[in-house]
Every structure is written in structure tokens, then in C-alpha cells.
Design a protein around this motif. Structure first.
Motif: not given
Length: 443
Positions: A34-51, A142-148
């Protein structure tokens, strides 16, 4: 390859078992991608795929067991991990509660896998996050979020003939919004098996509304109030209750223990409006049809109209007590009513709306007394309308007492707990005499 088909898993597990020299042997094979996107201060900070894919071998001699793990699957590696588990088992002390492995059984197919979720890509995740960030910028927050998202499988086979396999998928989204001054916040959380049900824009609008409407929160006196708990808040409050374990109850360590000995099985524990059960075949919250102990899972009623109907018995404890084992449920569902959250608010003369609870800690396991804080939008209700935002409270309350003070239930929703990352089907609820012990200046 992180996701094995049922046939591929079965073939590999058979090969591993062929190397075993132990009295009993069990092999677990699981993987996820799967994968994820983490964002803070209205900007993406990390993203990746995991297996990931891994294998665990448990070897048993008498009542002594040892487990070894590995993530490489050539023949030499597989034989090596079996030998290592056997060495560990010989060194281990005997487990007086060890139960012999179960033999062959039939397990119904689950509904836990969804192709839409499994097909998510970095591009689709970026698009969903982009919609969320656009809304918070427009709201001047300002938003901080996580989608996985993740898809995976679990499989097990033992030397007694047991084989079980399950494939699943899941997507979760959480977002916290704050105003520029850091004086107000909002929150939303969503979790689904099918990603087509996830609307990140709608969830972000809720979080943005909470933050903007919480500005200028007033202090009111702590005390006992009628409260309306939104599903997220109710989930956090009730999660500590969803352990219907027979052993802890019979040993006097649980809210299900009876004073003087025994359990509260068959007793009226909470209000008759409360019905809680597990059902792996529920369409909105599907679960695995088998557990780690190799027992099949079916629909199990834990509380029916306020009465405790079942307790979970491990195989060891069931044998000790002379009853049939009852596995823990793979999900928790609480029946709701027909009213919307807005209907509950309209029917409240004076009360408090709680959006979310957090930092919850156990005070007394036997009464299930909890303490924690409100967060991300707390409001005063008067004459059926939200009048103004209020400062956060610390609460001291037991879910058992709370469900005895239940006035009304709304329509159930699928809610996710950020503490355990488990999803539940929980309704909003109106409770009288909820205890707020002090004010909190925290946002």
C-alpha cells in the motif's frame, strides 16, 4: 510479491511444514502492500509505498514452543527457519496453558477485500490529498493530515491439517485543522474497506467548519451535563469497553466481574437501547471469518437490549471452565436509532456537543472509569440550537455508567479510532449527567 493468492500461500506453507520434525508445527504467512501521504502546514511532507511479506514458524515439543521468523523463501532459508524454531522450542520452559493445535476446519469466505482500494496509486492518493488542502487554504486554515491505504493477506497452516486464508483491504484518512492563531481546531476521521466511499473533501469541510466555529470559545463551569457525543467521540469513549473477556471477568479484574465472584453474564448491564455485536459478514464493516486460534468466527451478540449475552472464552479457559470456546470478534458494531445528529441537537434543551475525545486513560478497570479531554470542537446547546463554542473540559466518566444514562441514539456511522486504527460502527448518542471535572485551556 507481497500479496499471495490462496493457492500460492497454501503451496508455500505445505513446503515449510515438510521440513518440520517437531511434535506440532504451525506456519503463518502474511503480506501487505500500500501507500500513504502525510501533510502538514497545507503541504505534503512525506509520501511512499510499502510492501512487506513475512513468515513465522512455531514448533512445539510437548508444551514447549518456539517461534522464528524470516522474509526470504528459498528452500535453504525455509529449512533454516524451521530448525531455528525447533531449537528455540527445546530451550523454552513448558507452558502450562498450552493447547494442542486444531485440525482441519471449514471457514466461510470473508468480504474484507475490495479491488478499488487495492488499485489505489500514488496519483490517486495525491489527488485526494490535493482536494483536502485546497479546502483548508480556502478556509484560511492550516491542515495536518494522513491518508493511507493497504491491501494484505493472512494465512496459516499447521501439522494437524488446519489451513485458513484471508485477503483484505482498507483505507483511512485523518485531518486536523487549525486557525492561524492556533486558538481553534477541528478534526475528521474516515475509514473504509472500499475507497469509493471515502470523500476527503467532505471530511475536510467538516474539520474546517469545526475549527472556524470554535474561535472565541467561552469558559463555563464544569459539572454534570447532558452531552451529545458525535460518533468519533463515542468511539473513543467506548473502545475500552469492547473487551468482553471471560477470564478477566471471572478473575475479578473486569467491569464484567460480579462482586463476590462470578460474572455479569445474563445481567442487565446498561440501558435496553444498547445492542452490541460482532459480525464478520456485515456489509459496512466486514471482518475476518477466522481468528489466530484457528476458530471460525460467526455473528456473536455481546450485549442485547442492555443484557450481557456472551463472553469471549479462549480455548484454554473454555476447557478449564467446561464450556465451548467463544472467539473474540473481528469487528464491533453498535446498533443505532433513526435520528440524525441534528435531530439529537434539536431535541436538547440544554447540553454540550462533543466532537472528539482524546488522551483517554484508565482510572479504574473494575468500574471502567476513564479520564480524558474534549478536543476539536466543543459547543454549548440551548433550546435545540448550538449557541457558542466552549473551552475544553477534562472528564471523569465510565462507559458503563454513561450507557445507563443513555437518552437517545442516532444513526450509526463507521468511525475510526486513531489510538488503535480500528474501525467501528457506532451511532451518535445523547447522554445525561456526563461528568466534566475541570476546564482545560488546551486547544
Amino acid at each position: 510479491m507481497a500479496i499471495y493468492t490462496k493457492e500460492q500461500a497454501q503451496a508455500l506453507l505445505k513446503k515449510v511444514l515438510s521440513y518440520s520434525k517437531a511434535d506440532e508445527c504451525e506456519v503463518n504467512l502474511s503480506g501487505s502492500e500500500g501507500g500513504n501521504v502525510r501533510y502538514a502546514l497545507n503541504a505534503v511532507s512525506t509520501a511512499g509505498d510499502i510492501s512487506n511479506v513475512g513468515l513465522a514458524v512455531t514448533s512445539v515439543y510437548g508444551k514447549k514452543s518456539g517461534t522464528a521468523t524470516i522474509n526470504e523463501f528459498d528452500d535453504a532459508a525455509l529449512e533454516r527457519v524451521v530448525r531455528r524454531s525447533e531449537e528455540l522450542a527445546q530451550l523454552a520452559p513448558a507452558n502450562p496453558e498450552y493447547m494442542p493445535m486444531l485440525g482441519q476446519s471449514e471457514f466461510k469466505e470473508s468480504k474484507t477485500f475490495n479491488a478499488n482500494t487495492a488499485a489505489m496509486t500514488p496519483e490517486s492518493r495525491a489527488e485526494m490529498v490535493g482536494k483536502s488542502i485546497a479546502i483548508t487554504k480556502e478556509a484560511k486554515l492550516q491542515a495536518a493530515g494522513f491518508l493511507e491505504n493497504s491491501s494484505g493477506f493472512n494465512s496459516v497452516m499447521n501439522s494437524k491439517g488446519l489451513f485458513a486464508y484471508n485477503k483484505s483491504s482498507d483505507v483511512t484518512f485523518t485531518i486536523t485543522t487549525r486557525n492561524e492563531g492556533g486558538t481553534a481546531s477541528g478534526y475528521a476521521a474516515r475509514g473504509f474497506t472500499d475507497v469509493s466511499k471515502l470523500d476527503t473533501a467532505s471530511a475536510t469541510r467538516v474539520a474546517a467548519m469545526k475549527a472556524n466555529s470554535s474561535v472565541g470559545a467561552r469558559a463555563i463551569e464544569p459539572g454534570k451535563y447532558t452531552v451529545i457525543l458525535e460518533p468519533v467521540a463515542a468511539t473513543y469513549m467506548l473502545e475500552n469497553m469492547f473487551r468482553f473477556d471471560a477470564r478477566s471477568a471471572e478473575e475479578g479484574r473486569s467491569f464484567l466481574s460480579k462482586k463476590g465472584g462470578g460474572t455479569r453474564l445474563g445481567e442487565q448491564l446498561v440501558d435496553p437501547k444498547v445492542t452490541i455485536y460482532s459480525d464478520p459478514f456485515d456489509a459496512d464493516l466486514p471482518g475476518s471469518t477466522w481468528g489466530g486460534d484457528g476458530l471460525p468466527r460467526e455473528k456473536t451478540m455481546w450485549i442485547d437490549k442492555g443484557v450481557v449475552k456472551n463472553l469471549a472464552y479462549s480455548r484454554y479457559w473454555a476447557q478449564k471452565k467446561g464450556v465451548a470456546p467463544v472467539p473474540n470478534g473481528s469487528n464491533i458494531i453498535m446498533e443505532g436509532g433513526t435520528q440524525s445528529l441534528e435531530d439529537l441537537i434539536k431535541g436538547t434543551e440544554k447540553g454540550i456537543l462533543v466532537s472528539r475525545l482524546w488522551y483517554i486513560r484508565m482510572v479504574d478497570p473494575q468500574s471502567l472509569l476513564l479520564t480524558g479531554l474534549t478536543r476539536d470542537g466543543t459547543y454549548y446547546i440551548e433550546n435545540g440550537k448550538i449557541k457558542f463554542p466552549i473551552k475544553n473540559f477534562r472528564f471523569n466518566e465510565s462507559p458503563v455508567i454513561m450507557l445507563n444514562n443513555l437518552e437517545a441514539l442516532g444513526k450509526q456511522e463507521r468511525s475510526i479510532s486513531i489510538e488503535s486504527y480500528r474501525s467501528y460502527l457506532i451511532p451518535p448518542m445523547k447522554i445525561r449527567d456526563f461528568t466534566f471535572s475541570s476546564l482545560s485551556d488546551a486547544v
